[in-house]
Design a protein around this motif. Sequence first.
Motif, PDB file in Angstrom:
ATOM      1  N   VAL A 201       7.004 -41.160  -6.724  1.00 57.06           N
ATOM      2  CA  VAL A 201       7.689 -41.592  -7.946  1.00 57.06           C
ATOM      3  C   VAL A 201       8.850 -42.520  -7.624  1.00 57.06           C
ATOM      4  N   GLU A 202       9.690 -42.156  -6.661  1.00 55.81           N
ATOM      5  CA  GLU A 202      10.843 -42.989  -6.331  1.00 55.81           C
ATOM      6  C   GLU A 202      10.424 -44.369  -5.864  1.00 55.81           C
ATOM      7  N   ARG A 203       9.362 -44.437  -5.062  1.00 59.45           N
ATOM      8  CA  ARG A 203       8.925 -45.713  -4.501  1.00 59.45           C
ATOM      9  C   ARG A 203       7.881 -46.407  -5.368  1.00 59.45           C
ATOM     10  N   ASN A 204       7.347 -45.681  -6.365  1.00 63.17           N
ATOM     11  CA  ASN A 204       6.306 -46.228  -7.230  1.00 63.17           C
ATOM     12  C   ASN A 204       5.157 -46.805  -6.395  1.00 63.17           C
ATOM     13  N   GLU A 205       4.706 -46.014  -5.430  1.00 60.27           N
ATOM     14  CA  GLU A 205       3.605 -46.462  -4.582  1.00 60.27           C
ATOM     15  C   GLU A 205       2.878 -45.268  -3.981  1.00 60.27           C
ATOM     16  N   ASP A 206       1.715 -45.536  -3.487  1.00 58.48           N
ATOM     17  CA  ASP A 206       0.875 -44.525  -2.847  1.00 58.48           C
ATOM     18  C   ASP A 206       1.363 -44.313  -1.415  1.00 58.48           C
ATOM     19  N   VAL A 207       2.135 -43.269  -1.193  1.00 56.87           N
ATOM     20  CA  VAL A 207       2.738 -43.014   0.116  1.00 56.87           C
ATOM     21  C   VAL A 207       1.646 -42.738   1.160  1.00 56.87           C
ATOM     22  N   ASP A 208       1.676 -43.497   2.244  1.00 54.51           N
ATOM     23  CA  ASP A 208       0.726 -43.358   3.356  1.00 54.51           C
ATOM     24  C   ASP A 208      -0.723 -43.586   2.923  1.00 54.51           C
ATOM     25  N   GLY A 209      -0.925 -44.160   1.730  1.00 51.52           N
ATOM     26  CA  GLY A 209      -2.282 -44.418   1.262  1.00 51.52           C
ATOM     27  C   GLY A 209      -3.093 -43.160   1.019  1.00 51.52           C
ATOM     28  N   ILE A 210      -2.394 -42.022   0.798  1.00 54.14           N
ATOM     29  CA  ILE A 210      -3.105 -40.747   0.723  1.00 54.14           C
ATOM     30  C   ILE A 210      -3.935 -40.625  -0.557  1.00 54.14           C
ATOM     31  N   ILE A 211      -3.445 -41.186  -1.675  1.00 49.00           N
ATOM     32  CA  ILE A 211      -4.221 -41.123  -2.918  1.00 49.00           C
ATOM     33  C   ILE A 211      -5.481 -41.960  -2.792  1.00 49.00           C
ATOM     34  N   ALA A 212      -5.360 -43.136  -2.198  1.00 47.22           N
ATOM     35  CA  ALA A 212      -6.543 -43.980  -1.987  1.00 47.22           C
ATOM     36  C   ALA A 212      -7.554 -43.263  -1.113  1.00 47.22           C
ATOM     37  N   PHE A 213      -7.066 -42.541  -0.082  1.00 47.96           N
ATOM     38  CA  PHE A 213      -7.989 -41.788   0.775  1.00 47.96           C
ATOM     39  C   PHE A 213      -8.709 -40.705  -0.016  1.00 47.96           C
ATOM     40  N   ILE A 214      -7.971 -39.956  -0.823  1.00 48.39           N
ATOM     41  CA  ILE A 214      -8.597 -38.872  -1.592  1.00 48.39           C
ATOM     42  C   ILE A 214      -9.618 -39.441  -2.576  1.00 48.39           C
ATOM     43  N   ASP A 215      -9.293 -40.572  -3.191  1.00 47.23           N
ATOM     44  CA  ASP A 215     -10.255 -41.216  -4.088  1.00 47.23           C
ATOM     45  C   ASP A 215     -11.547 -41.552  -3.341  1.00 47.23           C
ATOM     46  N   ARG A 216     -11.403 -42.120  -2.146  1.00 43.74           N
ATOM     47  CA  ARG A 216     -12.602 -42.473  -1.350  1.00 43.74           C
ATOM     48  C   ARG A 216     -13.359 -41.220  -0.909  1.00 43.74           C
ATOM     49  N   PHE A 217     -12.601 -40.212  -0.505  1.00 47.60           N
ATOM     50  CA  PHE A 217     -13.245 -39.004   0.000  1.00 47.60           C
ATOM     51  C   PHE A 217     -14.018 -38.282  -1.097  1.00 47.60           C
ATOM     52  N   LEU A 218     -13.435 -38.158  -2.281  1.00 47.03           N
ATOM     53  CA  LEU A 218     -14.143 -37.495  -3.375  1.00 47.03           C
ATOM     54  C   LEU A 218     -15.332 -38.328  -3.844  1.00 47.03           C
ATOM     55  N   SER A 219     -15.201 -39.651  -3.792  1.00 44.98           N
ATOM     56  CA  SER A 219     -16.335 -40.508  -4.136  1.00 44.98           C
ATOM     57  C   SER A 219     -17.473 -40.314  -3.145  1.00 44.98           C
ATOM     58  N   TYR A 220     -17.128 -39.957  -1.921  1.00 42.69           N
ATOM     59  CA  TYR A 220     -18.130 -39.624  -0.892  1.00 42.69           C
ATOM     60  C   TYR A 220     -18.696 -38.224  -1.130  1.00 42.69           C
ATOM     61  N   ALA A 221     -17.816 -37.266  -1.403  1.00 47.98           N
ATOM     62  CA  ALA A 221     -18.231 -35.869  -1.502  1.00 47.98           C
ATOM     63  C   ALA A 221     -19.154 -35.616  -2.686  1.00 47.98           C
ATOM     64  N   GLY A 222     -18.962 -36.326  -3.792  1.00 47.63           N
ATOM     65  CA  GLY A 222     -19.803 -36.101  -4.968  1.00 47.63           C
ATOM     66  C   GLY A 222     -21.272 -36.320  -4.689  1.00 47.63           C
ATOM     67  N   PRO A 223     -21.685 -37.539  -4.357  1.00 51.00           N
ATOM     68  CA  PRO A 223     -23.111 -37.771  -4.099  1.00 51.00           C
ATOM     69  C   PRO A 223     -23.616 -37.101  -2.827  1.00 51.00           C
ATOM     70  N   ILE A 224     -22.836 -37.111  -1.744  1.00 46.70           N
ATOM     71  CA  ILE A 224     -23.281 -36.490  -0.497  1.00 46.70           C
ATOM     72  C   ILE A 224     -23.474 -34.992  -0.698  1.00 46.70           C
ATOM     73  N   GLY A 225     -22.653 -34.393  -1.568  1.00 46.41           N
ATOM     74  CA  GLY A 225     -22.790 -32.970  -1.855  1.00 46.41           C
ATOM     75  C   GLY A 225     -24.099 -32.607  -2.522  1.00 46.41           C
ATOM     76  N   GLN A 226     -24.773 -33.588  -3.115  1.00 43.17           N
ATOM     77  CA  GLN A 226     -26.088 -33.329  -3.717  1.00 43.17           C
ATOM     78  C   GLN A 226     -27.167 -33.206  -2.631  1.00 43.17           C
ATOM     79  N   MET A 227     -26.901 -33.775  -1.458  1.00 40.51           N
ATOM     80  CA  MET A 227     -27.799 -33.673  -0.298  1.00 40.51           C
ATOM     81  C   MET A 227     -26.927 -33.430   0.940  1.00 40.51           C
ATOM     82  N   PRO A 228     -26.404 -32.215   1.098  1.00 37.34           N
ATOM     83  CA  PRO A 228     -25.404 -31.947   2.135  1.00 37.34           C
ATOM     84  C   PRO A 228     -25.848 -32.264   3.550  1.00 37.34           C
ATOM     85  N   VAL A 229     -27.156 -32.309   3.781  1.00 32.48           N
ATOM     86  CA  VAL A 229     -27.620 -32.639   5.133  1.00 32.48           C
ATOM     87  C   VAL A 229     -27.123 -34.017   5.561  1.00 32.48           C
TER      88      VAL A 229
END
Length: 528
Positions: A201-229
């Motif tokens: 909030v103070e910096r008005n930015e994504d600190v360490d890019g962690i939100i961008a990482f979580i967005d990418r990771f969940l975008s990966y986990a959704g479809p990959i989770g349908q075929m966990p292999v």
Amino acid sequence: MLLPSLLAVLKVYYPVLLPLFLVSWLLYNKFHGGLNKYPGPSIAAYTNWWRFFDNLGRRTEYTHINLHRKYGDIVRLGPDCLSFADPKAIKIIYGLNKGFTKSDFYPVQNAVSKGRRVQSLFSTLNEAYHARYRRCVNSAFAMTSLVSYEPLIDSTMDAFLSQTQKLFANTGESCKFNKWLQYYAFDVIGEITWAKRLGFVERNEDVDGIIAFIDRFLSYAGPIGQMPVLDLLLEKNPIRLYCQRLGLSNTVFPVTAFAQARSAEREPEMAKIRANGLKDSPGRDKKGTDLLSKFVNAQHENPEFMTDMQVLASTVSMVFAGSETTAISLSAIFYYILKHPRVYRKLMAELDTAAQDGTIAPRDNLGVSWAETQKLPYLDAVIQESFRMHPAAGLCLERVVPKGGIDILGEHIPAGTIVGCNAWVLHRRPEIFGEDVDVYRPERWLEASEAQLRDMKGTMFQFGAGARTCIGKNISLMEVYKLVPSFLRRFEVDLEHPDRPWKTHNAWFVRQIDFNAKFRPRRPLQSV
């Protein structure tokens, strides 16, 4: 002798044998367990690739709603996967001591540290492990613990309101409201977990890019989770993890590194708690006790089980789930209020009346306490209706049928079948919520009889159900119930493009995109 002969036959006849094997495998998928009697997309009966590609489309929540409206209460989503729409299935699939376990969808979401999976309460498949783990940390999330978190939430809320005034209300600048609310949710998690805002909030930015990482990771986990292999070939490849354990690769999930760095800053204090336990003091009570201290205290009390890895897993879970779902819920609430001016006006009338009659105490920042929010029925109806229309999770919460099979909705479902319910489907049951289930109407929560209200609340599934109900539910509710009225008392809010609907992205959590708003200072009524 046998092996060379077999290889020779395969070499000659593989053009015939390979297609034969493929056809046999597809037919087995379609008919095994008798699941072929359940309707659904034709190709879904043969392969989970249908689920994979449907989730890549990022609109799976609407796919499930439309499938159930077309086919009924039980829909086949894959060769061994059934989705249930009737709320009566909740107590069977997610009830206590039913023998169901989580599916392989969940370990896809394990974080990784030094080549080892970080088992969390959310992702573990071992029910005994989960039960013991939860007993260790349960008190930290109980409703009675909320009093210790409110000062921490207030600290972040004060900074958030001040920054909103400075960056947007005073300048007239447009705000990417969904992202701004995510910054708030992340800083609250920082304050609650590590007793320190992380600077979003103070910096008005994504600190360490962690939100961008979580967005990418969940975008990966959704479809990959349908075929966990697929995860075993990609992120959790055993060879890749083994190389990390040997030190040949030092890859660490950014969210894990993020949590480790925040915890390391508190290590001297944590060492004392680890040795002596968490001792209350007047200063600590005033400031509020953060979750890291409580997790380490659990380690002090259960040293044989609550290891450093469990403490890390607990903080990682807070970063993953504690921020994303709360931000999604807040965006949904504000969006629906702004899209329905009648609701906005009615809610503001309730807040102004409560300020005038003393229900809401006068404060310099115009904030509202947790206790005060419990006396605002229309606010509660607005929030509940927003949870109903836009639950954070947009996929089935998968469970595996136990040995011997089980009866669900009068059907015997064989052991090993993946079953589950999607909150987006459950929340649109007309016999529970009324025929206008696709309409945002908070009044339904005030007009319902006692019996109807009980059924409505029993069907709400935004936090899951049963033993695996979201453990951070109470903290999230406090964040939401406090910020919404506090923000609306402080600012007038307008959609930047009122005629343009927002976009959503189902990355297993249904996050919002292009939700832009403008703010103006507001002078609310105070008590007299």
